[in-house]
Write a protein that holds these residues in place. Structure first.
Motif, PDB file in Angstrom:
ATOM      1  N   VAL A  84       2.648  -8.003  -6.230  1.00 33.75           N
ATOM      2  CA  VAL A  84       3.203  -9.292  -5.820  1.00 33.75           C
ATOM      3  C   VAL A  84       3.677 -10.005  -7.075  1.00 33.75           C
ATOM      4  O   VAL A  84       2.876 -10.370  -7.931  1.00 33.75           O
ATOM      5  CB  VAL A  84       2.179 -10.169  -5.077  1.00 33.75           C
ATOM      6  CG1 VAL A  84       2.861 -11.411  -4.517  1.00 33.75           C
ATOM      7  CG2 VAL A  84       1.501  -9.395  -3.956  1.00 33.75           C
ATOM      8  N   SER A  85       4.965 -10.184  -7.162  1.00 32.56           N
ATOM      9  CA  SER A  85       5.554 -10.799  -8.344  1.00 32.56           C
ATOM     10  C   SER A  85       6.863 -11.442  -7.941  1.00 32.56           C
ATOM     11  O   SER A  85       7.525 -10.988  -6.999  1.00 32.56           O
ATOM     12  CB  SER A  85       5.812  -9.739  -9.420  1.00 32.56           C
ATOM     13  OG  SER A  85       6.493 -10.280 -10.530  1.00 32.56           O
ATOM     14  N   ASP A  86       7.221 -12.512  -8.619  1.00 30.65           N
ATOM     15  CA  ASP A  86       8.581 -13.001  -8.438  1.00 30.65           C
ATOM     16  C   ASP A  86       9.541 -11.881  -8.823  1.00 30.65           C
ATOM     17  O   ASP A  86       9.342 -11.210  -9.838  1.00 30.65           O
ATOM     18  CB  ASP A  86       8.850 -14.207  -9.335  1.00 30.65           C
ATOM     19  CG  ASP A  86       8.179 -15.468  -8.819  1.00 30.65           C
ATOM     20  OD1 ASP A  86       7.600 -15.428  -7.728  1.00 30.65           O
ATOM     21  OD2 ASP A  86       8.234 -16.492  -9.522  1.00 30.65           O
ATOM     22  N   TRP A 107       7.618 -11.554  -1.167  1.00 25.88           N
ATOM     23  CA  TRP A 107       7.470 -12.158  -2.477  1.00 25.88           C
ATOM     24  C   TRP A 107       8.666 -13.065  -2.671  1.00 25.88           C
ATOM     25  O   TRP A 107       9.564 -13.124  -1.807  1.00 25.88           O
ATOM     26  CB  TRP A 107       7.380 -11.142  -3.612  1.00 25.88           C
ATOM     27  CG  TRP A 107       8.008  -9.786  -3.392  1.00 25.88           C
ATOM     28  CD1 TRP A 107       7.368  -8.606  -3.276  1.00 25.88           C
ATOM     29  CD2 TRP A 107       9.416  -9.479  -3.269  1.00 25.88           C
ATOM     30  NE1 TRP A 107       8.260  -7.576  -3.069  1.00 25.88           N
ATOM     31  CE2 TRP A 107       9.529  -8.090  -3.071  1.00 25.88           C
ATOM     32  CE3 TRP A 107      10.580 -10.225  -3.292  1.00 25.88           C
ATOM     33  CZ2 TRP A 107      10.742  -7.435  -2.899  1.00 25.88           C
ATOM     34  CZ3 TRP A 107      11.795  -9.588  -3.127  1.00 25.88           C
ATOM     35  CH2 TRP A 107      11.867  -8.204  -2.939  1.00 25.88           C
ATOM     36  N   ARG A 131       0.520 -13.601  -5.423  1.00 33.45           N
ATOM     37  CA  ARG A 131       1.011 -13.552  -6.799  1.00 33.45           C
ATOM     38  C   ARG A 131       0.039 -14.316  -7.701  1.00 33.45           C
ATOM     39  O   ARG A 131      -0.074 -15.533  -7.620  1.00 33.45           O
ATOM     40  CB  ARG A 131       2.402 -14.186  -6.878  1.00 33.45           C
ATOM     41  CG  ARG A 131       2.963 -14.315  -8.284  1.00 33.45           C
ATOM     42  CD  ARG A 131       4.332 -14.970  -8.224  1.00 33.45           C
ATOM     43  NE  ARG A 131       4.836 -15.293  -9.551  1.00 33.45           N
ATOM     44  CZ  ARG A 131       4.648 -16.453 -10.154  1.00 33.45           C
ATOM     45  NH1 ARG A 131       3.955 -17.417  -9.562  1.00 33.45           N
ATOM     46  NH2 ARG A 131       5.143 -16.673 -11.361  1.00 33.45           N
ATOM     47  N   GLN A 143      -4.169  -8.660  -7.223  1.00 31.74           N
ATOM     48  CA  GLN A 143      -3.107  -9.047  -6.293  1.00 31.74           C
ATOM     49  C   GLN A 143      -3.240  -8.366  -4.940  1.00 31.74           C
ATOM     50  O   GLN A 143      -2.895  -8.935  -3.902  1.00 31.74           O
ATOM     51  CB  GLN A 143      -1.749  -8.729  -6.910  1.00 31.74           C
ATOM     52  CG  GLN A 143      -1.421  -9.576  -8.124  1.00 31.74           C
ATOM     53  CD  GLN A 143      -0.112  -9.185  -8.774  1.00 31.74           C
ATOM     54  OE1 GLN A 143       0.452  -8.133  -8.487  1.00 31.74           O
ATOM     55  NE2 GLN A 143       0.378 -10.028  -9.669  1.00 31.74           N
ATOM     56  N   ASN A 170       4.980  -5.457 -10.220  1.00 35.01           N
ATOM     57  CA  ASN A 170       3.637  -5.671  -9.674  1.00 35.01           C
ATOM     58  C   ASN A 170       3.666  -5.553  -8.152  1.00 35.01           C
ATOM     59  O   ASN A 170       4.724  -5.564  -7.526  1.00 35.01           O
ATOM     60  CB  ASN A 170       3.134  -7.073 -10.026  1.00 35.01           C
ATOM     61  CG  ASN A 170       2.883  -7.248 -11.501  1.00 35.01           C
ATOM     62  OD1 ASN A 170       2.566  -6.302 -12.206  1.00 35.01           O
ATOM     63  ND2 ASN A 170       3.024  -8.472 -11.977  1.00 35.01           N
TER      64      ASN A 170
END
Length: 681
Positions: A222-224, A259, A429, A423, A220
């Motif tokens: 913004v994603s972990d 992120w 996130r 996002q 994505n």
């Protein structure tokens, strides 16, 4: 009618701006008459391009703020905006969809160049180019300065990618793959900073393994970024290096954050060692790992650091991943895990969750991964770590119907694209769609809806969610999965000698003859043969539960040859386990019923509905036979029609008795009724 300075023709301050999509038309008119944006003209298409933005008001105000920065390069931006319509469109699309990227350009006006062809927006960069760029940005700087420089360089790359995404130049898979490349570049740059700042010599191998969406190259915006760290030597030096890598990406700075690097999927979670050796990882996975950990390892990929060590880790864990389904209760455990995730969705988010709720992204991902883990034990062709690639392979090789796979893929891509638009706005996130009218309008326009953006967005989203949930329940809870998983990989693919031994143990009197039937059904690489190879290991056991397994298998071959070219037949057996089980019971119990079925093989389609298997009333049978007889002028045709009804009704009774859907005492009278009707007609 008010004329904006710099415009060669008049533009209505309200009506025309409203037509272009502006909501705050008076403020927009004021900006267009002001010092910085007076050069915008309807004649050169600038205002029409602003109307393409998800939020034209936001795009215009962000543009004004960038120009007001009075940076020397900001002046050049105005010239490029005038002469380069491709650049202009990219800029307004980004500014209208992402307030965060607009803020970046306000702070760094010179970065508008990244939206030009010369600046990189015209083509996707290679992974090596991206890594070299971000590593160069941090070279020779201390950790604090490097953290700032890394964020600026990262967002510069993100600007170009977002432009390609928003204008449709980049397809979904290219966007997610490039985001994963960017993540790899961040990890590589962070490693450089960590090594440069370490006073201890770290001479051994050190690798960062990406899991989750980053590992599957489907990341994505913004994603972990889920990772584990593996080193030749797991000690204080390598642990310090891993902590520096995480700190470099995770901490907030004057340039914001990137992120979160999340190492929580490591053995023993956050209480476990941050860095381990390969041997330590393997020891843990073999002795202690839970099912979900193997599910996570499905997407493991060497992302940064020592590639040789990283690839060794991936290769060493692959055999563990593809044997996970052999664990007792594996399928039920994965299904329970999905239900727990769904149960923990907050009630106030349930209707607006893209990822965790019913019909969300997790429904697709869990379905695909479970099918992969069960069938991928013996089929190398479906072992992709990427969700859409895996779904395509599952469809190609018959584990999922083509139409079902296409529907699920379309829905998954729509949901992921919507998640991206959510996002992008703040570079936050989240997988929760904001439900205020203004946000829904912006998101709808960003997704290409124009007539009634919010309503069209919601109705399309809900339709996709319903399709996903229906297919998830069909695929994820398919009883055949339990049966296949219970066999164990060794039983699904056997050598000839082992197959003869197993068939004999199951009770087949002629195992060599049974093997000939199996080979006739499964030989080749056609989709039909692949589905048969999925079904047969389970059905062989079901045939063995009946009094005559050999006859059951032979009957199945004959029915399959009669119906094999019929598109619904194998799909029905694969997707509806009750039908496959009843067919096995019938064929291995009664040769008379098997012969009847070969005369009316289409009756297989009725095996999934108990109501269709119950004896029909006498009047119904008389009526049908009479109607058929009246439509046939000749005696021979009339008799043939009546006999066809009689065969089907006797077959219905045979199945009902075998499946204990009727009392034995009722079977005789039902047979008599069928016979009476046939004689009468």
């Amino acid at each position: 009618m008010k004329t904006f300075p710099g415009n060669s023709r008049s533009v209505g301050p309200t009506a025309d701006l409203a037509r272009l999509g502006f909501l705050e038309t008076e403020r927009a008119a004021s900006v267009l008459s002001g010092k910085w944006c007076g050069f915008l003209s309807s004649d050169n298409g600038a205002l029409d391009d602003l109307g393409l933005a998800a939020d034209p008001d936001l795009a215009l105000l962000s543009l004004e703020r960038i120009l007001a920065a009075e940076d020397p390069r900001a002046g050049e931006l105005q010239q490029a905006f005038d002469r380069d319509p491709v650049f202009r469109r990219r800029l307004v699309l980004v500014l209208g969809a992402s307030a965060a990227l607009g803020e970046h350009l306000v702070r760094h006006p010179a970065d508008w160049v990244s939206l030009t062809d010369e600046g990189g927006a015209g083509r996707p960069p290679s992974r090596d180019e991206v890594i070299a760029d971000l590593r160069s940005a941090v070279a020779g700087q201390d950790e604090e300065a490097a953290a700032l420089a890394l964020r600026v360089a990262y967002r510069r790359r993100l600007l170009a990618l977002a432009a390609r995404d928003l204008d449709g130049t980049a397809i979904f898979s290219e966007t997610t793959g490039e985001l994963a490349d960017l993540a790899d570049a961040v990890l590589a740059a962070c490693l450089d900073v960590g090594r440069a700042g370490s006073s201890a010599d770290i001479s051994g191998g050190f690798s960062v393994i990406a899991l989750g969406k980053c590992g599957g190259r489907e990341l994505n915006y913004v994603s972990d970024v889920d990772v584990v760290f593996v080193a030749d030597e797991a000690d204080d030096r390598t642990t310090c290096l891993a902590r520096t890598v995480m700190r470099m990406a995770n901490e907030a700075t004057a340039e914001g954050s990137i992120w979160q690097i999340d190492a929580g999927l490591r053995p023993e979670g956050k209480s476990g060692a941050l860095v381990r050796t390969l041997a330590s990882y393997l020891s843990y996975y073999k002795r202690w790992a839970d099912t979900w950990e193997f599910q996570a390892l499905l997407k493991a990929r060497s992302a940064a650091g020592d590639a040789e060590l990283g690839n060794k880790y991936v290769e060493a864990t692959r055999s563990l991943v593809w044997s996970a389904a052999d664990r007792p209760g594996f399928v039920a455990e994965v299904q329970a895990m999905r239900r727990r995730v769904e149960d923990h969705v907050p009630a106030d988010e349930a209707d607006w969750q893209l990822k965790l709720g019913r019909g969300g992204l997790r429904d697709v991902e869990f379905s695909v991964q479970l099918l992969q883990l069960v069938h991928g034990r013996t089929d190398l062709l479906i072992r992709s770590s990427n969700t859409l690639e895996a779904l395509s392979a599952l469809a190609t090789w018959g584990y999922v119907g083509r139409d079902d796979a296409a529907t699920m893929a379309d829905a998954y891509e729509f949901l992921r694209r919507l998640e991206h638009r959510v996002q992008l706005f703040r570079l936050q996130r989240t997988a929760v769609v904001p439900n205020d009218p203004k946000s829904l309008r912006r998101l709808g326009r960003a997704m290409g809806f124009r007539r009634d953006p919010a309503e069209q967005l919601i109705s399309t989203w809900r339709a996709h969610a319903r399709s996903v949930r229906r297919l998830h329940e069909k695929l994820f809870y398919r009883p055949l999965l339990d049966a296949v998983a219970a066999l164990g990989a060794g039983e699904v693919r056997l050598s000839r000698e082992a197959a003869v031994e197993r068939l004999t143990a199951l009770g087949y009197v002629d195992p060599d003859g049974a093997l000939l039937n199996i080979e006739a059904l499964t030989s080749g690489i056609s989709r039909r043969a692949v589905i048969q190879r999925t079904l047969l290991p389970v059905m062989l056991g079901w045939f063995a539960d009946g009094p005559d397994p050999d006859a059951g298998l032979l009957g199945f071959r004959r029915v399959s040859e009669a119906l094999g070219a019929t598109p619904w037949y194998l799909r029905l057996l694969r997707d509806e386990s009750a039908v496959a089980r009843r067919l096995a019971d019938l064929l291995s119990t009664s040769r008379f019923a098997s012969d009847l079925l070969l005369r009316v093989p289409e009756f297989v389609a009725s095996l999934g509905d108990e109501e269709l298997l119950r004896p029909r009333r006498v009047g119904q049978i008389f009526g049908e036979m009479g109607a058929l007889a009246s439509r046939n002028a000749g005696a021979v045709e009339c008799i043939a029609a009546v006999r066809s009804v009689r065969r089907r009704e006797l077959l219905r009774l045979a199945v009902a008795e075998i499946e204990r859907l009727v009392e034995v005492s009722d079977v005789g009278s039902a047979i008599s009724a069928v016979t009476d009707a046939a004689i009468d007609r």
